[in-house]
Design a protein around this motif. Structure first.
Motif, PDB file in Angstrom:
ATOM      1  N   GLY A 110      -5.306   6.367  -3.559  1.00 27.10           N
ATOM      2  CA  GLY A 110      -6.797   6.595  -3.873  1.00 27.10           C
ATOM      3  C   GLY A 110      -7.507   5.245  -4.371  1.00 27.10           C
ATOM      4  O   GLY A 110      -8.514   5.511  -4.101  1.00 27.10           O
ATOM      5  N   TYR A 111      -6.605   4.450  -5.109  1.00 30.31           N
ATOM      6  CA  TYR A 111      -7.233   3.974  -5.922  1.00 30.31           C
ATOM      7  C   TYR A 111      -7.187   2.556  -5.492  1.00 30.31           C
ATOM      8  O   TYR A 111      -7.339   1.350  -6.581  1.00 30.31           O
ATOM      9  N   ARG A 150       0.478   4.504  -2.640  1.00 26.35           N
ATOM     10  CA  ARG A 150       0.737   6.181  -1.969  1.00 26.35           C
ATOM     11  C   ARG A 150       1.215   6.130  -2.834  1.00 26.35           C
ATOM     12  O   ARG A 150       1.608   7.839  -3.313  1.00 26.35           O
ATOM     13  N   THR A 161      -8.526  -0.132  -3.064  1.00 27.87           N
ATOM     14  CA  THR A 161      -9.470   0.286  -1.867  1.00 27.87           C
ATOM     15  C   THR A 161     -10.291  -1.563  -1.782  1.00 27.87           C
ATOM     16  O   THR A 161     -10.685  -1.811  -0.810  1.00 27.87           O
ATOM     17  N   TYR A 176      -1.376   6.884  -6.455  1.00 26.45           N
ATOM     18  CA  TYR A 176      -2.844   5.793  -6.716  1.00 26.45           C
ATOM     19  C   TYR A 176      -3.335   5.652  -5.154  1.00 26.45           C
ATOM     20  O   TYR A 176      -4.018   4.557  -5.225  1.00 26.45           O
ATOM     21  N   ARG A 195       0.799  -0.974   0.161  1.00 25.42           N
ATOM     22  CA  ARG A 195      -0.137   0.008   0.362  1.00 25.42           C
ATOM     23  C   ARG A 195       0.966   1.575  -0.085  1.00 25.42           C
ATOM     24  O   ARG A 195       0.840   2.162  -0.266  1.00 25.42           O
TER      25      ARG A 195
END
Ligand code: ZN
Ligand code: ZN
Length: 353
Positions: free
Chosen positions: A279-280, A273, A282, A277, A269
């Motif tokens: 926020g994408y 980040r 999920t 990206y 993650r």
């Protein structure tokens, strides 16, 4: 394995454990059936089956399992068998028994105290035996062969359904008992849906096509995702793809005995980040699997679990951009003392078909 169930029952002050959940029955006996009961007591694991299954189970010669024929009602026969074994306090699975069944069992099992407990086999099931790992490796080899086959099969103008049907046929024809789960095969903007449902959509040219699929072998699941491009990838598509690829590599690198599950999630993650990206991505980075496609523990930001050698985990980061498309890359790995063994043999480099 039955001893682990009895041991846990004894720790809770019971003298027997009754399993009605199909997955746990399979786990404890190695015999699949749509109905049945497993009664674990101090000296044995009894598998009660009606005559549709009893003969087949007897002829299989199940190791360490006594097959008991139920010739009338399964509940009545289980009760009389438990009574004959002198069971007074019986563990039942609180996550598998419905309210209706609890009332029914309570009335039928008069004189035996029922103790509902969750996850009696749960911890034992997390660490796979060599035999379980062998089944998952076989399922994975069918999955890898399927990917190789499908790369030569996909052509422009095909629909998601045509591709998925070919994958499923190939896996069954090549030794799979069945599918580990419903195949995901989503193209173009639909690839931005992590669990998109395939349909009659024609594959989009110059766009991502995500295939998440697995075989079942000996009851055990494999799980793999590959994203390919039908046509040519744009620079942005390459950037998204390579970001997921590197995040997946870092996630796999983080796996090892004694590693907190959330550290594996963070490894993947944090990289996504750092590339803008964040926020994408999920969903969780991975999950365990075995007889079920999703088992405990999971690798998510909130996971409290710790990886142990012998666990099977997926590592599957993704980036999903609405209206553009998405990429997920997923491997199943076996946690070892000094890291992990990646079971998937399929390439993860960007493939343009
Ligand atoms: Zn998957
Ligand atoms: Zn998965």
């Amino acid at each position: 394995m039955a001893n682990c169930a009895y041991k846990r029952a004894a720790e809770l002050g019971a003298d027997g454990a009754l399993f009605t959940d199909g997955i746990n029955r399979m786990y404890l006996t190695g015999f699949p059936s749509t109905e049945g009961a497993v009664l674990c007591t101090e000296d044995e694991t009894a598998l009660l089956l009606d005559m549709r299954y009893a003969l087949s189970a007897e002829s299989r010669g199940l190791t360490g399992v006594k097959v008991v024929r139920s010739e009338s009602s399964l509940t009545a026969d289980t009760l009389s068998y438990a009574r004959a074994k002198g069971v007074k306090r019986l563990i039942i699975e609180s996550t598998a028994v419905t309210v209706y069944e609890l009332e029914r069992l309570g009335a039928a099992f008069e004189g035996i105290e029922l103790i509902p407990v969750a996850g009696i086999c749960g911890e034992a099931r997390q660490i796979k035996t060599a035999a379980e790992v062998a089944c998952i490796k076989k399922a994975q080899s069918i999955t890898d062969a399927c990917f190789t086959h499908i790369l030569g099969f996909i052509k422009g103008g095909m629909t998601e359904r045509e591709v998925a049907a070919e994958m499923e046929y190939f896996m069954k024809k090549n030794g799979a008992d069945g599918l580990a789960f419903d195949t995901i095969a989503v193209s173009g903007v639909k690839s931005a849906l992590p669990h998109g449902v395939l349909g009659d959509d024609v594959l989009t040219e110059n766009a991502f096509f995500t295939m998440d699929f697995g075989a079942r072998y000996g009851g055990y699941c494999s799980d793999m995702t590959r994203t390919v491009v039908l046509g040519k990838a744009s620079d942005k598509m390459k950037d998204v793809y390579n970001t997921v690829l590197e995040a997946q590599r870092l996630g796999v690198l983080a796996v090892g005995d004694g590693v907190p599950c959330k550290a594996v999630d963070a490894a993947a993650r944090d990289y996504i980040r750092s590339k803008g990206y964040g926020g994408y991505f999920t969903h969780s980075t991975g999950h365990s699997l075995g007889l079920e496609i999703h088992e405990s523990p999971a690798c998510s930001p909130k996971s409290e679990g710790v990886l142990k050698a012998g666990m099977l985990m997926t590592v599957e980061p993704g980036i999903y951009i609405e209206g553009f498309g998405g990429v997920r890359i997923e491997d199943t790995v076996l946690v070892t003392e000094d890291g992990c063994e990646v079971l998937a043999a399929s390439t993860k480099e960007l493939i343009e078909l």
